[in-house]
Design a protein around this motif. Structure first.
Motif, PDB file in Angstrom:
ATOM      1  N   MET A   1       0.825  -1.213   0.000  1.00 45.46           N
ATOM      2  CA  MET A   1       0.000   0.000   0.000  1.00 45.46           C
ATOM      3  C   MET A   1       0.855   1.257   0.000  1.00 45.46           C
ATOM      4  N   ILE A   2       2.003   1.179   0.709  1.00 42.47           N
ATOM      5  CA  ILE A   2       2.968   2.276   0.635  1.00 42.47           C
ATOM      6  C   ILE A   2       4.340   1.685   0.312  1.00 42.47           C
ATOM      7  N   THR A   3       4.983   2.261  -0.664  1.00 47.65           N
ATOM      8  CA  THR A   3       6.364   1.880  -0.949  1.00 47.65           C
ATOM      9  C   THR A   3       7.230   3.129  -0.885  1.00 47.65           C
ATOM     10  N   VAL A   4       8.121   3.155   0.063  1.00 48.37           N
ATOM     11  CA  VAL A   4       9.064   4.265   0.203  1.00 48.37           C
ATOM     12  C   VAL A   4      10.384   3.765  -0.359  1.00 48.37           C
ATOM     13  N   GLU A   5      10.908   4.488  -1.356  1.00 41.75           N
ATOM     14  CA  GLU A   5      12.123   3.998  -1.994  1.00 41.75           C
ATOM     15  C   GLU A   5      13.225   5.047  -1.978  1.00 41.75           C
ATOM     16  N   ASP A   6      14.280   4.714  -1.273  1.00 40.91           N
ATOM     17  CA  ASP A   6      15.509   5.528  -1.291  1.00 40.91           C
ATOM     18  C   ASP A   6      15.261   6.999  -1.026  1.00 40.91           C
ATOM     19  N   ILE A   7      14.440   7.338  -0.047  1.00 39.79           N
ATOM     20  CA  ILE A   7      14.208   8.772   0.157  1.00 39.79           C
ATOM     21  C   ILE A   7      15.297   9.401   1.037  1.00 39.79           C
ATOM     22  N   SER A   8      15.633  10.621   0.662  1.00 38.66           N
ATOM     23  CA  SER A   8      16.449  11.493   1.495  1.00 38.66           C
ATOM     24  C   SER A   8      15.588  12.687   1.839  1.00 38.66           C
ATOM     25  N   ASP A  19      18.627   7.837   2.118  1.00 45.03           N
ATOM     26  CA  ASP A  19      18.320   6.713   1.217  1.00 45.03           C
ATOM     27  C   ASP A  19      17.516   5.618   1.913  1.00 45.03           C
ATOM     28  N   LEU A  20      16.420   6.038   2.497  1.00 49.01           N
ATOM     29  CA  LEU A  20      15.658   5.111   3.316  1.00 49.01           C
ATOM     30  C   LEU A  20      14.538   4.457   2.499  1.00 49.01           C
ATOM     31  N   SER A  21      14.408   3.135   2.629  1.00 47.51           N
ATOM     32  CA  SER A  21      13.354   2.412   1.922  1.00 47.51           C
ATOM     33  C   SER A  21      12.570   1.563   2.903  1.00 47.51           C
ATOM     34  N   LEU A  22      11.266   1.543   2.749  1.00 48.43           N
ATOM     35  CA  LEU A  22      10.443   0.607   3.515  1.00 48.43           C
ATOM     36  C   LEU A  22       9.106   0.421   2.843  1.00 48.43           C
ATOM     37  N   GLU A  23       8.359  -0.545   3.366  1.00 57.26           N
ATOM     38  CA  GLU A  23       7.125  -0.927   2.718  1.00 57.26           C
ATOM     39  C   GLU A  23       6.025  -1.169   3.750  1.00 57.26           C
ATOM     40  N   ILE A  24       4.818  -0.727   3.434  1.00 53.47           N
ATOM     41  CA  ILE A  24       3.650  -1.075   4.234  1.00 53.47           C
ATOM     42  C   ILE A  24       2.750  -1.902   3.319  1.00 53.47           C
ATOM     43  N   ARG A  25       2.481  -3.133   3.731  1.00 51.86           N
ATOM     44  CA  ARG A  25       1.772  -4.052   2.837  1.00 51.86           C
ATOM     45  C   ARG A  25       0.312  -4.205   3.238  1.00 51.86           C
ATOM     46  N   GLU A  26      -0.473  -4.601   2.260  1.00 52.04           N
ATOM     47  CA  GLU A  26      -1.918  -4.773   2.425  1.00 52.04           C
ATOM     48  C   GLU A  26      -2.268  -5.600   3.670  1.00 52.04           C
ATOM     49  N   ASN A  27      -1.534  -6.677   3.883  1.00 56.93           N
ATOM     50  CA  ASN A  27      -1.927  -7.564   4.988  1.00 56.93           C
ATOM     51  C   ASN A  27      -1.209  -7.277   6.305  1.00 56.93           C
ATOM     52  N   ASP A  28      -0.467  -6.169   6.364  1.00 56.70           N
ATOM     53  CA  ASP A  28       0.136  -5.784   7.650  1.00 56.70           C
ATOM     54  C   ASP A  28      -0.967  -5.328   8.590  1.00 56.70           C
ATOM     55  N   SER A  29      -0.941  -5.787   9.846  1.00 60.25           N
ATOM     56  CA  SER A  29      -1.890  -5.172  10.778  1.00 60.25           C
ATOM     57  C   SER A  29      -1.199  -4.083  11.585  1.00 60.25           C
ATOM     58  N   VAL A  30      -0.036  -4.384  12.183  1.00 59.38           N
ATOM     59  CA  VAL A  30       0.725  -3.326  12.849  1.00 59.38           C
ATOM     60  C   VAL A  30       2.170  -3.373  12.369  1.00 59.38           C
TER      61      VAL A  30
END
Ligand SMILES: Nc1ncnc2c1ncn2[C@@H]1O[C@H](COP(=O)(O)OP(=O)(O)OP(=O)(O)O)[C@@H](O)[C@H]1O
Ligand SMILES: [Mg+2]
Length: 232
Positions: A1-8, A19-30
């Motif tokens: 649902m959220i894809t953060v890619e290499d942000i400064s 250069d931070l990357s992370l992901e929030i996925r559909e089936n994540d609850s917390v």
């Protein structure tokens, strides 16, 4: 649902996310985000909500490029950020504050309001009281309740247990667990053990970078996390 890619992300000349990357996925609850003061946790949330713009990298929100969306459009898309400062309208009543949270869904106001006071009955008891006169715990419930009024798909909570007595903090964590049954929660917390315990995935931030990521259980078992962030 959220894809953060290499942000400064910078404040003026000061770089706080690297250069931070992370992901929030559909089936994540917390999804928990933990780390020391100044690590950049709040800065990440501000970047996701469109309040701050990354100087490089990309943020995709529900398949759209979030870096071109206004903060209010981002709320409409389903991402709501409850700030660590709570940002309540102190001179407005509890009811009026909740109404302000619902600006994207006027038609559904009644039904959503019922859901929110069902979850936080104290908000109904205090409905005509000015927000500024509520206790700290009540203000926190109101801030979360107001966030829920927008019907988010993702609710990001920045230190919801901040400054609350242990018993009240526990009540907030119980509510978060309840909310996470229907809504993906991004949880930033100084109570690292509780946050990791509640989360299915977690990121440890240090100095504007991700130092460790994995399941909440993995991080609870990590020697680095144990030594630096868990007591006892
Ligand atoms: N508006 C601002 N102007 C300049 N620097 C800022 C601003 N906001 C935050 N910073 C700096 O950016 C860094 C990251 O701050 P941030 O608030 O994201 O950290 P945090 O991980 O949320 O910390 P905490 O746990 O204390 O809330 C800090 O060094 C902070 O001083
Ligand atoms: Mg913060």
């Amino acid at each position: 649902m959220i894809t953060v890619e290499d942000i400064s992300v910078h404040y003026g000349d000061l770089q706080v996310l690297w250069d931070l990357s992370l992901e929030i996925r559909e089936n994540d609850s917390v999804v928990a985000i933990v780390g020391p003061n100044g690590a950049g946790k709040t800065t990440l949330l501000k970047s996701m909500s469109g309040v701050l713009r990354p100087t490089s990298g990309s943020i995709e929100l529900f398949g759209r490029d979030a870096t071109t969306l206004s903060p209010s459009k981002i709320v409409e898309e389903g991402f709501v950020h409850v700030s660590e400062k709570r940002n309540l309208f102190n001179d407005l009543t509890v009811y009026e504050n909740l109404k302000m949270g619902a600006y994207t869904e006027r038609d559904q106001f009644r039904a959503t309001f019922e859901e929110v006071i069902d979850m936080f009955p104290v908000l109904d008891e205090r409905r005509d009281q000015k927000a500024g006169t509520l206790s700290g715990g009540e203000q926190q419930m109101l801030a979360i309740g107001r966030g829920l009024m927008a019907h988010p798909d993702i609710l990001a909570l920045d230190e919801p247990s901040g400054a609350l007595a242990p018993q009240l903090a526990e009540r907030v964590f119980a509510k978060i667990e309840e909310i996470s049954e229907n809504t993906t929660v991004i949880l930033i917390e100084q109570h690292v053990d509780r946050a990791l315990d509640l989360s299915d995935r977690a990121y440890l931030f240090e100095n504007g970078r991700i130092a460790t990521e994995g399941s909440g259980a993995d991080l609870l078992e990590s020697d680095h996390v144990k030594e630096s962030y868990l007591s006892g």
